[in-house]
Design a protein around this motif. Structure first.
Motif, PDB file in Angstrom:
ATOM      1  N   VAL A  88       0.976  -1.206   0.114  1.00 10.67           N
ATOM      2  CA  VAL A  88       0.008   0.174  -0.009  1.00 10.67           C
ATOM      3  C   VAL A  88       0.846   1.167   0.029  1.00 10.67           C
ATOM      4  CG1 VAL A  88      -1.889  -0.959   1.122  1.00 10.67           C
ATOM      5  CG2 VAL A  88      -0.139  -0.023   2.589  1.00 10.67           C
ATOM      6  N   ARG A  89       0.499   2.417  -0.582  1.00 10.51           N
ATOM      7  CA  ARG A  89       1.551   3.332  -0.860  1.00 10.51           C
ATOM      8  C   ARG A  89       1.395   4.527  -0.275  1.00 10.51           C
ATOM      9  NH1 ARG A  89       2.440   6.695  -6.263  1.00 10.51           N
ATOM     10  NH2 ARG A  89       4.766   7.487  -5.680  1.00 10.51           N
ATOM     11  N   SER A  90       2.159   5.442   0.207  1.00 12.14           N
ATOM     12  CA  SER A  90       2.017   6.673   0.517  1.00 12.14           C
ATOM     13  C   SER A  90       2.857   7.418  -0.436  1.00 12.14           C
ATOM     14  CB  SER A  90       2.185   6.773   2.010  1.00 12.14           C
ATOM     15  OG  SER A  90       2.308   8.228   2.302  1.00 12.14           O
ATOM     16  N   ALA A  91       2.483   8.022  -1.471  1.00  9.68           N
ATOM     17  CA  ALA A  91       3.656   8.715  -2.455  1.00  9.68           C
ATOM     18  C   ALA A  91       4.260   9.832  -1.778  1.00  9.68           C
ATOM     19  CB  ALA A  91       2.746   9.308  -3.489  1.00  9.68           C
ATOM     20  N   THR A  92       5.531   9.641  -2.175  1.00  2.19           N
ATOM     21  CA  THR A  92       6.717  10.523  -1.666  1.00  2.19           C
ATOM     22  C   THR A  92       6.465  12.035  -2.324  1.00  2.19           C
ATOM     23  OG1 THR A  92       8.248   8.920  -1.162  1.00  2.19           O
ATOM     24  CG2 THR A  92       8.988  11.198  -1.473  1.00  2.19           C
ATOM     25  N   VAL A  93       6.506  13.125  -1.552  1.00  5.15           N
ATOM     26  CA  VAL A  93       5.985  14.439  -1.872  1.00  5.15           C
ATOM     27  C   VAL A  93       6.823  14.654  -3.378  1.00  5.15           C
ATOM     28  CG1 VAL A  93       6.189  17.070  -1.647  1.00  5.15           C
ATOM     29  CG2 VAL A  93       5.573  15.317   0.262  1.00  5.15           C
ATOM     30  N   GLY A  94       5.972  15.100  -4.227  1.00  2.37           N
ATOM     31  CA  GLY A  94       6.722  15.278  -5.650  1.00  2.37           C
ATOM     32  C   GLY A  94       6.471  14.135  -6.651  1.00  2.37           C
ATOM     33  N   MET A  95       6.130  12.894  -6.243  1.00  4.38           N
ATOM     34  CA  MET A  95       6.196  11.879  -7.112  1.00  4.38           C
ATOM     35  C   MET A  95       4.681  11.711  -7.394  1.00  4.38           C
ATOM     36  SD  MET A  95       9.132   9.402  -5.652  1.00  4.38           S
ATOM     37  CE  MET A  95      10.884  10.170  -5.144  1.00  4.38           C
ATOM     38  N   PRO A  96       4.277  11.110  -8.512  1.00  2.00           N
ATOM     39  CA  PRO A  96       2.974  10.923  -9.066  1.00  2.00           C
ATOM     40  C   PRO A  96       2.214   9.984  -8.274  1.00  2.00           C
ATOM     41  CG  PRO A  96       4.399  10.022 -10.755  1.00  2.00           C
ATOM     42  CD  PRO A  96       5.233  10.509  -9.551  1.00  2.00           C
ATOM     43  N   VAL A  97       0.750  10.178  -8.394  1.00  2.00           N
ATOM     44  CA  VAL A  97      -0.072   9.040  -8.126  1.00  2.00           C
ATOM     45  C   VAL A  97      -0.730   8.459  -9.265  1.00  2.00           C
ATOM     46  CG1 VAL A  97      -2.217   8.530  -6.678  1.00  2.00           C
ATOM     47  CG2 VAL A  97      -0.629  10.263  -5.815  1.00  2.00           C
ATOM     48  N   SER A  98      -0.352   7.289  -9.591  1.00  2.00           N
ATOM     49  CA  SER A  98      -0.672   6.422 -10.844  1.00  2.00           C
ATOM     50  C   SER A  98      -0.599   5.172 -10.660  1.00  2.00           C
ATOM     51  CB  SER A  98       0.311   6.954 -12.114  1.00  2.00           C
ATOM     52  OG  SER A  98       1.396   6.438 -11.657  1.00  2.00           O
ATOM     53  N   THR A  99      -1.299   4.405 -11.320  1.00  2.00           N
ATOM     54  CA  THR A  99      -1.077   2.821 -11.540  1.00  2.00           C
ATOM     55  C   THR A  99       0.417   2.592 -11.459  1.00  2.00           C
ATOM     56  OG1 THR A  99      -3.415   2.630 -12.285  1.00  2.00           O
ATOM     57  CG2 THR A  99      -1.931   0.651 -12.288  1.00  2.00           C
ATOM     58  N   GLY A 100       1.002   2.928 -12.567  1.00  2.00           N
ATOM     59  CA  GLY A 100       2.499   2.740 -12.663  1.00  2.00           C
ATOM     60  C   GLY A 100       3.336   2.899 -11.618  1.00  2.00           C
ATOM     61  N   ALA A 101       2.831   3.793 -10.622  1.00  2.00           N
ATOM     62  CA  ALA A 101       3.756   4.123  -9.632  1.00  2.00           C
ATOM     63  C   ALA A 101       3.542   3.165  -8.359  1.00  2.00           C
ATOM     64  CB  ALA A 101       3.631   5.639  -9.141  1.00  2.00           C
ATOM     65  N   CYS A 102       2.500   2.403  -8.436  1.00  2.00           N
ATOM     66  CA  CYS A 102       2.089   1.747  -7.212  1.00  2.00           C
ATOM     67  C   CYS A 102       2.943   0.382  -7.403  1.00  2.00           C
ATOM     68  CB  CYS A 102       0.955   1.119  -7.218  1.00  2.00           C
ATOM     69  SG  CYS A 102      -0.486   2.310  -7.148  1.00  2.00           S
TER      70      CYS A 102
END
Ligand code: GLN
Length: 250
Positions: A88-102
């Motif tokens: 489960v993801r908590s995006a690092t500030v400045g990084m996108p929220v997208s399927t490919g980033a999960c």
């Protein structure tokens, strides 16, 4: 900071048995984590699971909070696997929220997750990333530190490196290039005889493991009140036979 888990066992168990059903499951850790270090309060920027099956590895990822995806919560009770990684993801500030980033990322036969952050990214990884061929960089699934770490691990695996050595090498070099980085990596891959091998590191983040007759589970936070063994910081755990773990210093 994100949470993840890996499980390897002698026979299939449902994804739900580790991901959604335990009292402190990954699902609970998405909205009420107990041991977040380095910022972040919830892990609501997406989730994913990568699992082995008779038809090869499969994955399911989505950029929504796990608790909002009722279809996944249902599927997790119907899918059984002897080896899987979930995050489960908590995006690092400045990084996108997208399927490919999960996480987990996956290729034809491997599954990978990163829980943490590379300090000074992207500049700090410039020299290390220069070893990647341009095609690997141009086909990253997301412009994130985790996607670059995955490409670095893959390159070592493709070169025939042992999975534990591949992960340890990427952690060590990344720490040298970007001191203070949080590098809890997790890799599921096939061993020499095709058996699943699970590798995980603890670098500035929590990690624990437990063994029972269903196999070995490694997780950011214990899933229940059984006696989980915490992994000391700057250590790597590997399970090659689904019945025990080896712990080594990084
Ligand atoms: N830096 C990674 C990302 O943004 C991992 C995030 C985390 O562990 N919180 O995806």
């Amino acid at each position: 900071m994100c949470r993840h888990l890996g499980h390897v066992g002698p026979r299939p168990v449902t994804l739900a048995s580790r991901v959604t059903e335990p009292e402190h499951s990954l699902l609970v850790q998405s909205y009420a984590p107990a041991d977040m270090r380095g910022g972040g309060t919830v892990n609501a920027d997406g989730f994913g699971v990568g699992w082995y099956s008779d038809t090869g590895p499969h994955s399911y990822r989505s950029p929504v909070p796990m608790w909002t995806d009722g279809s996944f919560l249902d599927l997790a009770t119907a899918i059984s696997s002897p080896a899987f990684v979930a995050a489960v993801r908590s995006a690092t500030v400045g990084m996108p929220v997208s399927t490919g980033a999960c996480a987990p990322f996956r290729d034809a036969d491997r599954v990978f997750s990163h829980n943490g952050v590379v300090r000074g990214w992207p500049g700090s990884l410039r020299d290390l990333a220069a070893e990647l061929d341009p095609e690997a960089l141009m086909t990253l699934e997301a412009p994130t530190d985790s996607a670059v770490l995955w490409a670095l691990v893959r390159r070592r695996l493709d070169a025939g490196k042992d999975p534990a050595d591949a992960v340890a090498d990427v952690v060590t070099r990344t720490l040298a290039a970007a001191p203070g980085s949080r590098l809890n990596l997790m890799l599921l891959t096939g061993g020499p005889a095709g058996e699943p091998v699970l590798v995980a590191t603890a670098v500035h983040h929590a990690l624990s493991w437990v063994v029972d007759d269903e196999g070995v589970t490694v997780a950011s936070e214990p899933l229940d009140d059984r006696p989980w063994t915490p992994v000391a910081d700057h250590h790597l755990v590997v399970t090659r036979d689904a019945a025990a773990v080896e712990v080594t210093a990084l």
